[in-house]
Design an enzyme around this catalytic site. Structure first.
Site, PDB file in Angstrom:
ATOM      1  CG  ASP A 161      53.351  16.715 -12.802  1.00 27.15           C
ATOM      2  OD1 ASP A 161      53.702  17.859 -13.391  1.00 27.15           O
ATOM      3  OD2 ASP A 161      52.825  16.658 -11.845  1.00 27.15           O
ATOM      4  CG  ASP A 204      52.216  23.772 -12.294  1.00 31.61           C
ATOM      5  OD1 ASP A 204      52.887  22.609 -13.133  1.00 31.61           O
ATOM      6  OD2 ASP A 204      51.491  23.463 -11.484  1.00 31.61           O
ATOM      7  CB  CYS A 249      33.367  -5.396  -9.846  1.00 31.36           C
ATOM      8  SG  CYS A 249      34.452  -5.091 -11.162  1.00 31.36           S
ATOM      9  CB  CYS A 307      37.254  -6.172 -13.304  1.00 25.08           C
ATOM     10  SG  CYS A 307      38.138  -6.665 -11.759  1.00 25.08           S
ATOM     11  CB  CYS A 313      35.689  -8.639  -9.231  1.00 27.41           C
ATOM     12  SG  CYS A 313      36.400  -7.276  -8.474  1.00 27.41           S
TER      13      CYS A 313
END
Ligand code: GUN
Ligand code: ZN
Length: 636
Positions: free
Chosen positions: A87, A121, A271, A273, A276
């Protein structure tokens, strides 16, 4: 290089080639802060990152980082060998008023080897006036033009701005679309994400997509919360970036596909993952803060990538609307956005495939606003002619209707079934999605009322059809063969357009059915194969003779994809049509439609399944446009 591989809704699963490897979109780019790499590139990869994004302005402002990036490159600095997007610092400029030289920052991104560099921008705030946003767009476009001069071979991202004004977004997208730019973020949505103004975001995405050439990848800048992903993909966004996984972690909040939860309020982690599975919420609370944040960030990233995988899989199987609807009911502001989506069925219908692998699965009354249903109603009124003036409406019982109501096959009446899709003529019962759909046994009030309304409109419409439109006389008794003959004609009209049935099936028609299932297989006319009926979705596939008959009936450019002379010999041999060889196409062609492939002189070159709509065929210069079914040998 960007090409569509699979699609559903206005969403697409594409392959996007960069100098550092190919990415499958829709893709999520985790934001990496070069000052503070909370998770290692290895951890990001393991969680599912194919591409990452960082901020070139932060690197540029730090003497040490800048030096490493300039000497050894961005990928070395981040220790990541996959594609990296950068960016420009626009957001820092928006938040803190940082002064940035817009050309210099693009040159810097180019010089450090960014795969996708972003213009500097001007971000318009959601509270900006119409005229202020106009001025800011003008400056953004000027900067885009200046950046093009220096980008060299770096992919340049030209951000679309325009605050909350769809008109300005579309205009900005149109202007950006004309420039030599390869990638389009939709900017200025971070404040809207924070305020959960998802309906504004939906409006902005739709307006931007309407203005852009369809072959440009679209990135929803700063929208990394999993909640918005299914909807944004269904509207045509290809890339996302997430700093949310870190921001929420620092706030000790856990992201889930349908919610955000505070660590302090969680008893059990729903969860599986790696975090977890290893730690309980109490374990996480007991960690030192830095470790806790790291672990929550990893969980957040896993959850976000899990949603991304679910979305890609939904595109592959054709259930993206279903996922969008399931997610919408989890958040009132997302429900608000569904109202915006409902108002855009006309635009969305152009992207909607004709048929899908998976059955139409009803999740609630929103399902009946899907573009597919809208298309059915439109075609029913425009394309269907009843075989008889005598109309009989029957309740929906078992499917397929023609089996359950077998004794009506020889009836001389037009049989309509009151289905959850509205009235369905019995002859269409095997066509997608009528047989391939799942609804509750008892329908909700909204759906029942909508069906009743459409049924009444359709009955009124049928009353208005004049006698001279070849409706068979009332007295004629039908037999099974004449029913099948009516059936193939009605299906052809609905699928290809009014008149297709009569154009395809005339003369000595021989319908071959499966001895086991009784379903129509092949249809011959004067001993030549005209069409086959596909068992999976009840649609007609053209045989060689069928292609010729429709080519005679439908005027140029209806049903056609027109190809460059250069591609003709390849298609004649049965090779596929690449989009770059498409010169024009019928505006009515939809993804997965069977089409006629013709030369600019309208010589029939082949038939095939079109994978793109007209705008896409004309815009994409890479990838397949039509999967050729049959090539026709050169004529005399
Ligand atoms: N990061 C979040 N939103 C934006 C935006 O609108 N433009 C740029 N360049 N970066 C962003
Ligand atoms: Zn987890």
């Amino acid at each position: 290089m960007f090409e569509i591989k699979k699609r559903d809704a206005a969403g697409r699963l594409c392959s996007y080639r960069t100098k550092h490897g190919t990415v499958t979109t829709p893709a999520l780019m985790p934001v990496v802060n070069p000052h503070q790499m909370l998770l290692s590139p290895q951890e990001l990869r393991e969680a599912g990152a194919q591409i990452i994004i960082t901020n070139s302005y932060i690197i540029h402002q730090d003497h040490q980082l800048r030096e490493v990036a300039q000497k050894k490159g961005l990928h070395h600095l981040l220790n990541f060998d996959g594609p990296v997007m950068t960016d420009s610092g626009s957001f820092q400029s928006y938040l803190y008023g940082s002064r940035i030289d817009p050309v210099q920052i693009v040159e810097f991104q180019r010089d450090i080897g960014s795969d996708i560099g972003t213009i500097c921008d001007i971000i318009s705030s959601p509270t900006a006036s119409f005229s202020q946003s106009q001025v800011e767009i003008k400056e953004t476009l000027k900067r885009a033009q200046e950046s093009i001069q220096v980008k060299k071979d770096m992919v340049l991202a030209g951000t679309i701005q325009g605050s909350i004004y769809p008109q300005l977004r579309q205009k900005c997208a149109q202007e950006m679309g004309k420039l030599d730019i390869d990638f389009h973020p939709i900017g200025g949505v971070v404040p809207l994400m924070e305020m959960q103004r998802y309906s504004d975001i939906a409006r902005i995405i739709i307006a931007s997509k309407k203005g852009l050439p369809p072959s440009r990848p679209v990135h929803l800048f700063g929208a990394g919360h999993p909640l918005i992903l299914p909807l944004a993909v269904a509207l045509g966004c290809d890339f996302f970036d997430s700093s949310a996984y870190i921001k929420y972690a620092k706030d000790e909040r856990l992201l889930f596909s349908t919610a955000t939860k505070k660590l302090s309020e969680i008893e059990e982690l729903p969860c599986s993952c790696s975090v977890c599975c290893t730690y309980s919420p109490q374990d996480l609370r007991d960690m030192v803060r830095q470790e806790r944040i790291r672990h929550i960030a990893l969980h957040n990233l896993y959850q976000t990538f899990a949603e991304m995988k679910r979305i890609r899989e939904a595109i592959r199987e054709g259930s993206l609307w279903e996922l969008v609807e399931r997610r919408a009911v989890t958040n009132p502001y997302l429900l608000e956005a569904m109202e915006i989506v409902q108002g855009e069925t006309q635009w969305l219908e152009k992207f909607e495939p004709i048929s899908k692998k998976r059955a139409f699965f009803y999740t609630g009354h929103y399902s009946l606003h899907r573009p597919l249903v809208h298309r059915y109603h439109q075609r029913l009124f425009q394309r269907y002619t009843p075989p008889s003036k005598n109309i009989q409406v029957l309740p929906e019982e078992k499917k397929p209707y023609s089996k359950y109501y077998e004794k009506y096959l020889t009836s001389n009446a037009t049989i309509l079934i009151s289905s959850p899709f509205g009235p369905v003529p019995m002859e269409l019962d095997e066509m997608y999605p009528f047989s391939q759909s799942l609804f509750p046994r008892t329908l909700d009030k909204e759906t029942r009322e909508m069906n009743k309304r459409i049924e009444q409109q359709f009955l009124d419409h049928l009353q208005k059809i004049d006698e001279h439109k070849k409706i068979s006389p009332k007295k004629m008794k039908r037999d099974k063969k004449s029913y099948l003959c009516t059936k193939i004609k009605k299906v052809a009209d609905m699928q290809y357009g009014k008149g297709a049935g009569d154009a395809l099936f005339y003369g000595d028609v021989d319908i071959v059915t499966s001895p086991r299932t009784g379903k129509i297989r092949n249809i011959y006319g004067d001993k030549k194969l005209v069409a086959s009926m596909r068992a999976s979705d009840g649609l007609l596939i053209l045989g060689r003779e069928g292609g010729q008959r429709l080519h005679k009936q439908f005027k140029f450019p209806d049903m056609r994809v027109i190809i460059d002379d250069e591609a003709i010999p390849f298609v004649q041999q049965g090779r596929n049509v690449f989009s770059k060889f498409v010169i024009n196409a019928s505006e009515y062609v939809r993804p997965m439609d069977e089409v006629l492939i013709v030369s600019t002189n309208d010589d029939l070159i082949g038939t095939g399944t079109c994978l793109l709509n007209r705008d896409e065929l004309l815009s994409f210069s890479t990838g397949m446009g039509v999967k050729t079914r049959q090539g026709y040998p050169p004529s005399g």
